[in-house]
Structure formats: C-alpha cells, structure tokens
Design an enzyme around this catalytic site. Structure first.
Site, mmCIF file in Angstrom:
data_model
loop_
_atom_site.group_PDB
_atom_site.id
_atom_site.type_symbol
_atom_site.label_atom_id
_atom_site.label_comp_id
_atom_site.label_asym_id
_atom_site.label_seq_id
_atom_site.Cartn_x
_atom_site.Cartn_y
_atom_site.Cartn_z
ATOM 1 N N ASP A 8 -16.517 -51.902 -7.445
ATOM 2 C CA ASP A 8 -17.960 -52.115 -7.324
ATOM 3 C C ASP A 8 -18.654 -50.786 -7.572
ATOM 4 O O ASP A 8 -18.029 -49.737 -7.487
ATOM 5 C CB ASP A 8 -18.301 -52.530 -5.876
ATOM 6 C CG ASP A 8 -18.108 -54.017 -5.682
ATOM 7 O OD1 ASP A 8 -17.817 -54.681 -6.671
ATOM 8 O OD2 ASP A 8 -18.236 -54.495 -4.545
ATOM 9 N N THR A 28 -22.142 -50.022 -6.128
ATOM 10 C CA THR A 28 -22.946 -49.622 -4.971
ATOM 11 C C THR A 28 -22.076 -49.339 -3.758
ATOM 12 O O THR A 28 -21.299 -50.186 -3.338
ATOM 13 C CB THR A 28 -23.963 -50.722 -4.632
ATOM 14 O OG1 THR A 28 -24.675 -51.018 -5.827
ATOM 15 C CG2 THR A 28 -24.928 -50.274 -3.566
ATOM 16 N N ASP A 62 -17.283 -56.383 -1.512
ATOM 17 C CA ASP A 62 -17.921 -56.344 -0.190
ATOM 18 C C ASP A 62 -18.591 -57.664 0.170
ATOM 19 O O ASP A 62 -18.810 -57.957 1.321
ATOM 20 C CB ASP A 62 -18.938 -55.192 -0.101
ATOM 21 C CG ASP A 62 -19.961 -55.254 -1.237
ATOM 22 O OD1 ASP A 62 -19.957 -56.256 -1.982
ATOM 23 O OD2 ASP A 62 -20.753 -54.301 -1.382
#
EC number: 7.2.2.10
Length: 1150
Positions: free
Chosen positions: A430, A432, A752
C-alpha cells in the site's frame, strides 16, 4: 395480555433480583436470554420488557452519550456481576505431560527396554568355573570389577532421562513462548469506548457491560451489544449464521450486535450487554472447551508441532526438512538392522562353529547378554542416525526469530510466514502509511476559482463559501476523527481516526475555525442519513434535515469521481455558477494534475440542496441522491514519504525482490510517490496502470480474466493506481499462479482495509497494519506490522532468510556427524564386534548434535549480507552443492582420523589396544582417545557449520551470538568432566595432558581442513548432487491442502491420497445424515447446511480466539426462535461430528 403480564412480571422479578445483582435493574440471565433472540423477536422483547434501548441503558446505569464514569469501583462491581471480557484459554500441558510425550519416542523406548534387559542380566553370575565354557567374559583385575556390568544399563537409562528432560523443557519453553505471543496479540487489540464523555481506546479485555462502544468499518466486535445509534451499518454475520450476505443493522429492524462478527460498512454506537463467557463467542468456547478434552487426547497422537495460536506450523518449504529427517532416519534404521544381524551372525558362527562350543543352559543368560549388547550397539547406530534434532532446530529457529521479530515491529501470527518471507520475490505494498508517514496535511487548495499554493487566510474566502466548507467538513467526517492537543509540549497535534479526515479538520483549524462547535450544534444523532466511505464508492456523504423541512447533502471524495457529479461550482463571489464538462477538464489539467504530479492526494468537497416543497427523495437510491452537486473546493493533501523507505526499497531490489505499489490514489500522485520511493526510476521501461485500464487489459471479450493476459502485464507492472481490493486480489493471484518465470513467485502483500482480506489471505505472506489496519485485515494476515512501516517488511525478509540459513547450518553440521558416527559404529562393530563409540557416549554425541547444536546454530542473528543474494525460490534444494561438498569433505577427514586412531592409535600412543575386549571389560584409554577426538572434531566443526555459502572467515560475528559461544564452551567443559571423571558409566578412562593436546590438535584440524575444502570450486565437482527436494505445495491439490492440512501429516498425505479422499467423501455423507436425523424437527436446517467451512478453517476458528464460529444453546422456548436455535446448534454438532469422524478416519488409517 398474557404477554404483557409476563413482561411485567419479568421486570418485577428482575428488580427483585437486582438487589442480589449489584443493584442493576437487569440480570445477567435476562441479558443472555435477550442476546439469544434475533431481529424482530429481539426488538419485540426490548419494547415489551424495557421500552427501548435507552431503558436498558438506564437499568445498566450508563449514559448513552457520556458512557460509564470510568470509576474503578464501578468497573469492578460490573465485572463481579456480569463477568470480565476474557475467555479462559485451554490449560497448558504440564511439564509431566510433556515428559510423557517425550518418552513416546520409539528409539528411546527401544533403548529403555534394552537397558532394562541389560541391567537385569548383568546381575546374573554363572557358577564358578563355567566362565571358560561360556566364552570371554572379563572377570576384571580388581575385586568386584566384574560386578560393574550394571553400570552400562543404568548409564543408558540415565542418558535417556536427560534426553527426555531436555526435550520436555524445550517443548515447555516453546509452548510458553507461544502463549506469550497469543497474549501479546490479544493485548494489541484495543477498542473505542466512551467513558466520562471522553472517547478513549481501551484493551478489549477491559470492556465491561454498560460500556458505550463506538463501532466502525473494519471492526471485529469484541462483545455483544445493542445498537444505540447507527449510520448505514452493515455486519458480516457469516461466522454465526453461515449466510454470506451482509446484515443491515438499525434501531427499528435489527439492533443486536454480536461478538465475533465483522463491521463491513458504516459506523455507530452500542451499549455492551454481554462480555467474556456470557457473550456469543464465550458460549461456544465454553461448549467446545467442555467437549474438547477427549478430542485433544486424540490430537496428541498427531503431534505436528502445532502453535497455540491456532496456526499449524504447516511450513511448506520447511516440510522438506521433516521429510529429509524421515528419509535419513529410514537409512539409519537399515544400517542399525544390518549392524545387529552382522554382529549376531559373527558371534554365533565364531562361538558355535569356529570354536565348536556347546550351548549350555547355564550359559544362556551370558549369551543373551551378548545379544543384548549387540542390540544396544544397533540401537545406538539408530540413535545417531535419526536426526530428531531437525524438527527441534526448525522450532527453535522459528521461535527465536518470532521473538526477535517482535522487537523489529513484526508481530508474527503464523509461524510459517516467518520462513516463507525469506523466499519472497515480490512485495505488493500500500502507499498510505506504509511508504508514506500517514501524517496528512492540506497544503494546497482550489477555492473560489483560485488555486492557492499555500492555505489562504480566512479573510480571502467569501463568508458563504467558508460556511459551506466548515459545516461540510465538520459533519461529513466521521465523528470518531478528531484532532487532539499534543501529548508533549511542542509536539505535533495528535490525529485520531481517519488520517485524510484529520487533514481536512486540520484545514479548518488553519482557517481559524473550530469544527467541534459545529458538531456540538449538530450531534451525530441529528444526522439524517450517512453514506459512509467504502472502497467502491470512494466517497462519503452526509444528509442534514433543516428546520424548514428541506435537506442538504455534503459529499467528499476522490476529486475525479466527485467532480463528475458536480453540475455547479461556487464562483469567486460565492455564487453558484454552471459547471460544464469543459470547465471540469480545465480544472483537471490546471489544478488536479499539477497537484498530483507533486505527490498530493486530491479531495473534492461538494454539496446539494433538496428544497422543502418537493417530495422526499428515495434515500436508498444513492446514485440519484449524490449527483447534481455544487463544488465547494478541491484540496491537495500531502503525505510525505517516510525518510527510511527509499533505502529499504533499494535493499529489496538488491535482494532480488520486486516492490510494486498498489494504491487507491490517482495515477499521477501514485507515480510521483513511486518515483520518490525508488520504485520507479526515470528512463526505465515499467508500467503504471489505473485499475480500469488493468482490468481492460487482463480480460477477454467475455469479461473473463485470462492468465496469459496477466502474464504479459505483471512482470513490468510497478504501480497500480485507483485500484479496488478486487484488483489487488486479481494481481496477487495472477502473480502467484504465473508460470512465466522459472521459479514460482512468492508474494507478500500489505493491507489495512477490511476489503484487503481476500488479497492478504491469497498472498504467501499477508502483512496487516497494526495502527491503521482494521481487525478484519489483521485476522486475514500472517504478520502484523506494529509500526505500519515498510522497513519492518525488509527486516522480516532478513529474518526469513536467516531462519532458512540457520536450519541449513544445523543440517550441514548434523549430517556430517551422522555420516561419520554411523559409518564408525557400523564398520567398527562389523570388524571388531564392538562399537568404538559406546551407547552412553553415542547418547552424549546425540545430545551435542541435536539439542545443543540446534540451539547454538538456530539462534544466529541475521546480518545485512543476507540481503545481498537473490531469493532461494520455493523448490530450492535444502542441501546445496556447496553444503554437500562441506558435508562429504569433513566426513572424509573425520573418518580418516577416527579409523587411523581405531586401528593404529595404540601404536602411536603406546597404549593397550581396546579392540576385541571381552564383555564387561574395563574402559580402555585407546577407545577413550577415539571418543574424545571424535567429540572435539564435532565441536570445531560446529564453528565451520556457521557458514554455508563457502565463506572463508568462519569466526565472523561469532561473539554476536552469546548462546553459540556458551554452548561450545559448555560442551567442552562437560567433555573434560566426562573423560576425566566419567569412568565406567561413560566407558572412559582418564587421559594424560599429551593425549588431550593430540585430541584437541586433531579436532582443530577440521578448521584447517575446512579452509582447504572452501578452496576447491564447487563447480568442478560435477558428481555432487543437491538433496532435500520436498514435495511442493503446487503438487498437492489445493482442496486437499485446505481440508487436511491440520489432520494428516505430510508424508502420510503422500502415501494415502486415495484413502483420504475416500474417507472425506464418506465423512461428509455421514455428517450430513447425522445432522439431518438429529434436527428433523428444526425449521431452518437447510440454512445451516448451506455453508460448511472446511475442517482446517474450523480448527482455526476454534483455536484462534478472535475468529470464532458462533453457536448458541438457548433456554428460550419461544417457537419463533426454534429455527435460529437449530441453526446454531447444527453448527456445533457439525463441528463436533466432523472433527470426531476425521479423527476416527485418521485412526483407521493408522
């Protein structure tokens, strides 16, 4: 009427009982009965007995808005009445149970029997004068020396006791470590509650009945509760009902929230009504705990190194090691059998054929003693040949790594992930929070038709635009997102909740406006409708109802998506003006693309009014609501790259690992960040695709995904932007299933969000974010990154490679000892009718080899040099050609030394020969020197074994491993004690200083010989073969892996594939018939049978506290609930039946 009176009497009774129940207006039994009801029944019960959920709150003495006071005395009282939110784990095995398990080892049992027989016979003395007739039995020079025959048997028994205690201690400490790990995982889990009006996060174990808990997208509910307020709340109750459809929760339809279920969408608040063993999870655990005892006993027979975390230590690459151990063991068994046969035949032929002795009855015990001696020699060959230290080395290495990885912010949930990570060839990360700092701030804005490169002063913005901005951001961000003052003076303000929303709230603070004032004016309950953010919408909208009956909706989301829905825009004077597609293209070119090329995430804010006179819109038809918007502003949010990430990515690339970024951001932002991180380099021919473009390229005309099309894309793909979780899963599956490259790709994935679950499960190693990750993502993952940092993944790679290398080091060491010891014992026994290494000595060598060496070599710390080589790959042989060269080279040196000492040692040292000694002869110096030199060669070879890639400096970093130094020195000291003071029990005679120095010199020779071996290039030795290819995961049908991974050990699966399939089919039919018979009266049995999870997942569900399968036994007699009860009961019976039948099948096969 009857119902009302019943309800009334129920209330009266509860009030009477309240005096005994800590003065609460509702009892534990009533709450439990209420939580067993479903949807409308529960709603009716709440309305009849308590009025509404606020009635329950007042009886539980809690405020729906302020929560509990947090007073310790009050919390304690509640825990005393309603219980703690803790489910007691299964009792750990006691040390004595572990000792008993260690005693089950077949080799040890054989040794025990042989030692006891030897012990019994040693007390028999034939009548005087018969000795000559019975062959050579030493009477001994000293009085009573002949009576010391019992010592060998006793010493063997003592050694067995030592081995058993060491094994049991290792198992005990391993189990303790895993329990510690489990409790660490549980402590990590926190939940948001309101106490004293403050929103705080507390450990799940501290939640008590009466707490007001805030639930949000991605949460795993830790307790049962009743909804007080909800926004678009949808729950996945499949773990409870087996139905995969998400259940919508609302105050007027279905307000009950149950522990162990997942929040898939929306947010809300609930009052906690049941915790721990009284919650739905707890009820099942209580039932399973009661029925699990006898099952556990059966499970022990298949002791397959299971972790207490419910993750079987089912290492696919490491399974090769277990198989190698079995193969080596079989070879050892063959050698020991041949040894015994040769010894017995030689004795029989020599005694009765060559010497023509008669078989006398009184001599029988003596002959049996000889046979027992031969048998013991055979068993000692077997003891040395079987590398039982290999599973131990695997376990120690993994356990040690897991413990150390915690310090490197890797919380390992599944042990095998630790080793698999060392073979990783691709990481899909990912953006972020992993590659960036997740500290978001608005740095640019497009407001009132101006592009501000810095945040403007509030005076520069027209008042009505500022008003829209303040209200829109305040109410259209989750109320759980907020900015708190810094913990330390001079620190940065704390961002709580969604980081993007915190950036928007921060913008308001920069504009000198307070969002809290707006929220106080419009509390969360006053929001008319909320369309919460999810990965499909990529936006969030909130509807407010005005006092005049009109409605206003505020929307925020990805700029391209929201702008397409905008038909107007607020102009420089604050008035709304028409916004044409041409204007939109201008904004994209002049505002959004420049922002994105600087690596900024762009968010568009908009609103729409619904006038009072019009009919009320159809709120469920979201597409008609969130359209025709008026654009307020476009903001650019910066999330700086973590400073340590570019270096970490460089290390990965050097180590042969491809890093790909998979993000929901737009392609320009993603490309800018990827370039800053070093994933993309200018001038390189790599692909950056958007989700829709990726899907277009990988699908055929019918819209089906084709592997060949994925194979054309993935090798060059580096950035996948605007991707959905489905795209992520497709990419991961495509890379794993690809056959383009020689090696099967090993893929690690970070995630996440709740929807990342499938990709995390599909990946070889799934990393969940410890801070930003949802509970669902953590459940699906193998490793949790406690600091959400990409550099921690690089450390996991290092540890993974280190595990593999540690086990290879141990194997190189052990196989050398095995080869030498077996050949020496076998040849020595065949030529001299006696093993040069006695049973007790062999057990000591075995202890050095197995337990101590595995501890020493498996705890080597990793070094940066591990990242300088390419990954091994899934089917890399366990023993490389370099290792084979080392094993055979050192074995050759050791055999030459041992045989020279054995057959010419007495001349060299000028001592008596120890060969052909009669039964019960005292220990000889000759054989002591052989034993001593042999052990010292192993000790120095242990230093050689620290390097397996042909490095010359074997001492490099030796002092970094205190355990290794301690064990080598400790073993040396014990060896001195055994030789100088061991005497008869260890078949040792004291040695002089000169003899000791010669032994040490010959031992150190292995270090010099090692240098000579590393000079020979491996490539020249064409005859060397690699060894240890194990069955690959790909060769076993996936269905079989899923079903039987916990049930049947790998080697068994190889042999009995057909039988297993047959039993499985039979079990399913039996199970279903049994269930149908048991529940013919039940109305919803089909619902229960519709979805049967596999045994593997059921085992996981039961052993892993956080993913329970829900079962409820209800005392309720209401006919309307029979169907539900039946479903839950079915799941329990299904589970029990299938587990038992699988075990029976396993027993039948055994």
């Amino acid at each position: 009427m009857a119902n009302n009176s019943l309800a009334y009497s129920g209330v009266k009774n509860s009030l009477k009982e309240a005096n005994h129940d800590g003065d609460f207006g509702i009892t534990l039994a009533e709450l439990r009965a209420l939580m067993e009801l479903r949807s409308t029944d529960a709603l009716r019960k709440i309305q009849e007995s308590y009025g509404d959920v606020y009635g329950i709150c007042s009886r539980l003495k809690t405020s729906p808005n302020e929560g509990l006071s947090g007073n310790p005395a009050d919390i304690e009282r509640r825990e005393a009445v309603f219980g703690k939110n803790f489910i007691p784990p299964k009792k750990p095995k006691t040390f004595l149970q572990l000792v008993w398990e260690a005693l089950q080892d077949v080799t040890l049992i054989i040794l025990e029997i042989a030692a006891i027989v030897s012990l019994g016979l040693s007390f028999y003395q034939p009548p005087e004068g018969d000795n000559a007739l019975c062959g050579e039995v030493s009477v001994g020079e000293e009085e009573g020396e002949g009576e010391t025959g019992w010592i060998e048997g006793a010493a063997i028994l003592l050694s067995v006791v030592c081995v058993v205690l060491v094994t049991a201690f290792n198992d005990w400490s391993k189990e303790k470590q895993f329990r510690g790990l489990q409790s660490r995982i549980e402590q990590e889990q926190k939940f948001t509650v309101i106490r004293g009006g403050q929103v705080i996060q507390i450990p799940v174990a501290d939640i008590t009945v009466g707490d007001i808990a805030q639930v949000k997208y991605g949460d795993l509910l830790p307790a049962d509760g009743i909804l007080i307020q909800g926004n678009d709340l949808k729950i996945d109750e499949s773990s409870l009902t087996g139905e995969s459809d998400h259940v919508k929760k609302s105050l007027d339809k279905d307000p009950l929230l149950l522990s162990g279920t997942h929040v898939m969408e929306g947010s809300g608040r609930m009052v906690v009504t049941a915790v721990g063993v009284n919650s739905q999870t707890g009820i099942i655990f209580t039932l399973l705990g009661a029925g699990g005892e006898e099952e556990e006993k059966k499970d022990e027979k298949k002791k397959e190194k299971k972790t207490e975390m419910g993750a079987a230590m089912e290492m696919q690459p490491l399974k090769k090691k277990q198989i190698s151990a079995v193969q080596i063991g079989k070879a050892g068994l063959l050698m020991s059998a041949i040894t015994v046969i040769i010894l017995v035949l030689y004795f029989v032929i020599d005694t009765f054929w060559v010497q023509k002795r008669p078989w006398l009855a009184e001599c029988t015990p003596i002959y049996i003693q000889y046979f027992v001696k031969f048998f013991i020699i055979g068993v000692t060959v077997l003891v040395v040949a079987v590398p039982e230290g290999l599973p131990l080395a695997v376990t120690i290495s993994l356990a040690y790594s897991v413990k150390k990885m915690m310090k490197d912010n890797n919380l390992v949930r599944h042990l095998d992930a630790c080793e698999t990570m060392g073979n990783a060839t691709a990481i899909c990360s990912d953006k972020t929070g992993t590659l960036t700092m997740n500290r978001m701030t608005v740095v640019q804005a497009y407001i009132n038709e101006k592009h501000y490169k810095k945040i403007p002063e509030p005076e520069a913005i027209p008042p009505n635009i500022l008003s829209y901005l303040v209200t829109g951001i305040s109410v259209n961000c989750a109320y759980t997102s907020k900015i708190l003052p810094p913990e330390k003076e001079g620190g940065l303000p704390r961002h709580v909740g969604n980081k993007t929303e915190c950036a928007l709230l921060g913008l308001l603070l920069d504009l000198k406006r307070d969002y809290q004032d707006v929220r106080n004016e419009i509390p969360e309950e006053a929001l008319y409708k909320v369309y919460t953010f999810n990965s499909v919408r990529k936006s969030m909208s909130t509807v407010l109802k005005n006092s005049d009956g009109s409605y206003r909706i505020f929307s925020k989301g990805a700029s391209e998506i929201i702008l397409k829905k905008c038909f107007k825009i607020l102009s420089a004077n604050g008035e709304a003006k028409v916004f044409r597609p041409r204007d939109r293209d201008d904004i994209v070119k002049t505002v959004i693309e420049p922002m994105a090329s600087e690596g900024l995430r762009t968010i568009c804010l908009a609103f729409r009014d619904f006038p009072a006179g019009e009919p009320e819109p159809e709120w469920d038809n979201e597409n008609d609501i969130v359209t025709g918007l008026t654009c307020i502003a476009v903001v650019g949010i910066e999330d700086p790259v973590r400073p340590e990430v570019p270096e970490a990515i460089k290390k990965c690339q050097r180590a042969g690992i491809t890093v790909r970024m998979v993000t929901g951001d737009n392609i320009n932002t993603a490309r800018a960040i990827a370039t800053k991180c070093g994933i993309l380099h200018p001038g390189e021919d790599f692909l950056c695709l958007e989700g829709k473009d990726f899907n277009r390229r990988i699908r055929n005309e019918k819209g089906e995904i084709e592997q060949e099309r994925i194979d054309k894309i993935w090798p060059k793909l580096r950035v996948l932007a605007r991707s959905s979780p489905t795209d992520k899963h497709t990419l991961v599956k495509g890379i794993i299933d690809s056959t383009v490259s020689e090696q099967r790709q090993v893929v690690a994935v970070t995630g996440d969000g709740t929807n990342d679950g499938p990709a995390l499960k599909k990946a070889d190693v799934g990393f969940a974010m410890g801070i930003a990750g949802t509970d669902v993502a953590k459940e699906a993952s193998d490793i949790i990154l406690t600091d959400d940092n990409f550099t921690s993944i690089v450390k996991a790679v290092m540890w993974g490679r280190n595990v593999y290398d540690s086990i290879s080091k141990f194997l190189q060491f052990q196989l050398t000892v095995n080869v030498v010891a077996v050949i020496v014992a076998f040849t020595g026994a065949c030529i001299t009718q006696d093993s040069p290494l006695k049973a007790v000595q062999m057990l000591w060598v075995n202890l050095i080899m197995d337990t101590l060496a595995s501890l020493a070599l498996a705890t080597e710390p990793p070094t940066e040099s591990l990242l300088l080589r390419k990954p091994y790959g899934r089917n890399k042989p366990l023993i490389s050609r370099t290792m084979m060269k080392n094993i055979l080279g050192h074995a050759f040196y050791q055999l030459v030394v041992v045989f020279t000492l054995l057959f010419a040692g007495e001349k060299f040292f000028d001592i008596d020969s120890g060969r052909n000694a009669p039964l019960h002869a005292p220990p000889s110096e000759h054989y002591t020197i052989v034993f001593n030199t042999f052990v010292l060669m192993q000790l120095f070879n242990e230093i050689n074994a620290r390097k397996i890639h042909g490095e010359r400096n074997v001492f490099e970093g030796i002092f970094n491993n205190a355990i290794f130094c301690t064990i080598v020195l400790g073993t040396f000291v014990v060896q001195i004690i055994i030789v100088q003071f061991g005497g008869k029990p260890f078949s040792c005679s004291e040695l002089s200083i000169e003899q000791w120095l010669w032994s040490i010199f010959l031992g150190m020779g292995t270090l010099l010989w090692g240098q000579l071996i590393s000079t020979i290039p491996t490539s020249r030795l064409k005859f060397l073969k690699e060894a240890g290819h194990g069955t690959q995961k790909e060769e076993i049908p996936e269905e079989e892996l899923a079903e039987d991974v916990e049930e049947i050990d790998h080697a068994e699966r190889e042999l009995r594939r057909g039988q297993i399939l047959w039993f499985r089919g039979l079990n399913r039919i039996q199970t279903q018939m049994d269930v149908v018979n048991a529940f013919q009266s039940g109305s919803s049995i089909q619902g229960a049978l519709r979805r049967q999870p596999s045994i593997a997942s059921q085992h996981h569900d039961v052993t892993n506290i956080s993913t329970p399968t829900h079962v409820v036994f209800s005392s309720s007699t209401a006919s309307t609930t029979v169907g539900c009860e039946c479903t839950h009961l079915t799941h329990l019976v299904l589970f029990q039946l299938r587990t038992r039948q699988h075990e029976k099948a396993g027993e039948r096969m055994n």
